[in-house]
Design a protein around this motif. Structure first.
Motif, PDB file in Angstrom:
ATOM      1  N   ASN A  55      -7.346  -9.275 -37.233  1.00  0.00           N
ATOM      2  CA  ASN A  55      -6.732  -9.822 -38.447  1.00  0.00           C
ATOM      3  C   ASN A  55      -7.822 -10.216 -39.453  1.00  0.00           C
ATOM      4  O   ASN A  55      -8.509 -11.228 -39.272  1.00  0.00           O
ATOM      5  CB  ASN A  55      -5.890 -11.052 -38.082  1.00  0.00           C
ATOM      6  N   PRO A  56      -8.000  -9.439 -40.526  1.00  0.00           N
ATOM      7  CA  PRO A  56      -9.089  -9.708 -41.480  1.00  0.00           C
ATOM      8  C   PRO A  56      -8.904 -10.997 -42.272  1.00  0.00           C
ATOM      9  O   PRO A  56      -9.860 -11.481 -42.883  1.00  0.00           O
ATOM     10  CB  PRO A  56      -9.043  -8.486 -42.395  1.00  0.00           C
ATOM     11  N   PHE A  57      -7.694 -11.546 -42.255  1.00  0.00           N
ATOM     12  CA  PHE A  57      -7.432 -12.771 -43.031  1.00  0.00           C
ATOM     13  C   PHE A  57      -7.735 -14.050 -42.232  1.00  0.00           C
ATOM     14  O   PHE A  57      -7.747 -15.133 -42.800  1.00  0.00           O
ATOM     15  CB  PHE A  57      -5.976 -12.795 -43.505  1.00  0.00           C
ATOM     16  N   PHE A  58      -7.959 -13.901 -40.942  1.00  0.00           N
ATOM     17  CA  PHE A  58      -8.250 -15.063 -40.096  1.00  0.00           C
ATOM     18  C   PHE A  58      -9.756 -15.287 -40.096  1.00  0.00           C
ATOM     19  O   PHE A  58     -10.511 -14.516 -39.501  1.00  0.00           O
ATOM     20  CB  PHE A  58      -7.727 -14.828 -38.672  1.00  0.00           C
ATOM     21  N   LYS A  59     -10.230 -16.321 -40.766  1.00  0.00           N
ATOM     22  CA  LYS A  59     -11.652 -16.521 -41.019  1.00  0.00           C
ATOM     23  C   LYS A  59     -12.343 -17.453 -40.025  1.00  0.00           C
ATOM     24  O   LYS A  59     -13.543 -17.698 -40.140  1.00  0.00           O
ATOM     25  CB  LYS A  59     -11.850 -17.076 -42.440  1.00  0.00           C
ATOM     26  N   TYR A  60     -11.610 -17.990 -39.075  1.00  0.00           N
ATOM     27  CA  TYR A  60     -12.218 -18.905 -38.114  1.00  0.00           C
ATOM     28  C   TYR A  60     -13.020 -18.127 -37.064  1.00  0.00           C
ATOM     29  O   TYR A  60     -12.691 -16.985 -36.726  1.00  0.00           O
ATOM     30  CB  TYR A  60     -11.153 -19.749 -37.426  1.00  0.00           C
ATOM     31  N   ASP A  61     -14.072 -18.757 -36.530  1.00  0.00           N
ATOM     32  CA  ASP A  61     -14.925 -18.083 -35.544  1.00  0.00           C
ATOM     33  C   ASP A  61     -14.187 -17.859 -34.225  1.00  0.00           C
ATOM     34  O   ASP A  61     -14.277 -16.791 -33.624  1.00  0.00           O
ATOM     35  CB  ASP A  61     -16.196 -18.910 -35.295  1.00  0.00           C
TER      36      ASP A  61
END
Length: 337
Positions: free
Chosen positions: A177-183
């Motif tokens: 998911n490219p929109f999920f920015k968490y590590d």
């Protein structure tokens, strides 16, 4: 003669008599009174069995019942009746038992049919003619969990694996998911990482709130944080902000919708014979037009070849009417030997 049909969910059991003209009579519902967290699967089953026995006893000889059909929110092996998992009933606990055989031994003394609730929905759509003369369609449900079924209208059957007897556990496909920015990637209820359901189901949304958004010290200073403080339920808080300031939660909506759009694009790419996709479920109904618009915005960007018109002509959003599942369970029983 009539068929006693039951819809078994995590909160309610619904019952009715199904007739050959696809109608229902004596429709009732009963709330399961239990504290799920304090019970294991065997204890829950005993409670379910006692409810089912009491419900069946409320129908008498005048009802001329010759068969019983149960629609249940379970991952059921279509070949042997084994249940592997049921988020509504057993939470995260893995199970493996023959639901149909156990019911016959402990509850019912009539011919019994057991069917997954999404499969029953497919048969209900077919029985009531809502398939619009398609030869093949699919149903995607997005609620506390996610499931997909593909239905052959001509042969009146659900497609399933010929060895394992299951189909449509699409919620457990890993998604980038490219929109999920968490590590740290979200963990699905099943324990898997970055599954479709970890982003787009009701449980997945709860997890994103609990383990990502709320851990930000500034979260409760945002409109979404204020809404969550009041609503206490993630999907209701999100809906509240979508209605008032949708731009404030566009990033979160992208996280939720991207896996849905990707799954839809994959379905029509891998199964071009599917003429229509019906989409329903609690999350769809709660977020409604905001979720639907975002799906159609993202689909052409993911699919490339297919444009917005292609998907608009093939996707139908419906409300999950419980009567559809009851009718589907009855219709399935009527065409099953």
């Amino acid at each position: 003669m009539s068929t006693l049909v039951l819809d078994l969910g995590g909160t309610w059991i619904r019952s009715a008599l199904y007739h050959d003209d696809y109608s229902l009579s004596k429709v009732n519902k009963y709330k399961l009174s239990w504290t799920k967290d304090n019970l294991n699967s065997n204890q829950k089953l005993e409670i379910i069995f006692s409810y089912l026995k009491k419900i069946s006893q409320q129908y008498n000889e005048e009802d001329s019942i010759n068969k019983i059909s149960i629609s249940a929110g379970m991952c059921i092996n279509h070949l042997n009746g084994n249940v592997h998992y049921s988020a509504p009933l057993f939470g995260d606990e893995r199970v493996n038992f023959n639901f149909k055989e156990t019911l016959i031994n402990k509850v019912f003394n009539k011919p019994l049919i057991v069917i997954n609730d999404v499969s029953a929905l497919c048969y209900g759509l077919d029985a009531l003619g809502l398939r619009r003369n398609y030869s093949q369609f699919a149903v995607l449900t997005i609620s506390s969990g996610i499931a997909l079924r593909r239905y052959d209208v001509i042969n009146k059957k659900i497609f399933f694996d010929p060895v394992f007897g299951i189909q449509g556990e699409i919620g457990h496909i890993p998604i980038l998911n490219p929109f999920f920015k968490y590590d740290n990637k979200p963990i699905c209820a099943c324990g898997g990482e970055s599954h479709f359901a970890a982003y787009s189901s009701g449980k997945g949304l709860d997890n994103i709130f609990d383990n990502y958004l709320i851990k930000d010290k500034l979260f409760f200073d945002t409109p979404l944080g204020h809404a969550y403080s009041q609503k206490k339920i993630s999907v209701l808080a999100l809906k509240d902000i979508l209605l008032s300031s949708p731009d404030q939660v566009d990033d979160l909506l992208n996280i939720i919708v991207y896996p849905i759009a990707q799954a839809i694009a994959m379905l029509f790419s891998f199964c071009p014979e599917v003429e229509c996709l019906f989409i329903c479920g609690g999350l769809i109904e709660a977020l409604n037009i905001f979720l639907i618009k975002k799906i159609f915005d993202l689909l052409p960007k993911i699919a490339y070849v297919y444009d917005r018109i292609f998907f608009a002509e093939r996707i139908i959003f419906i409300e999950k009417d419980i009567s559809l599942g009851l009718i589907g369970a009855g219709y399935f029983a009527s065409i099953t030997n």
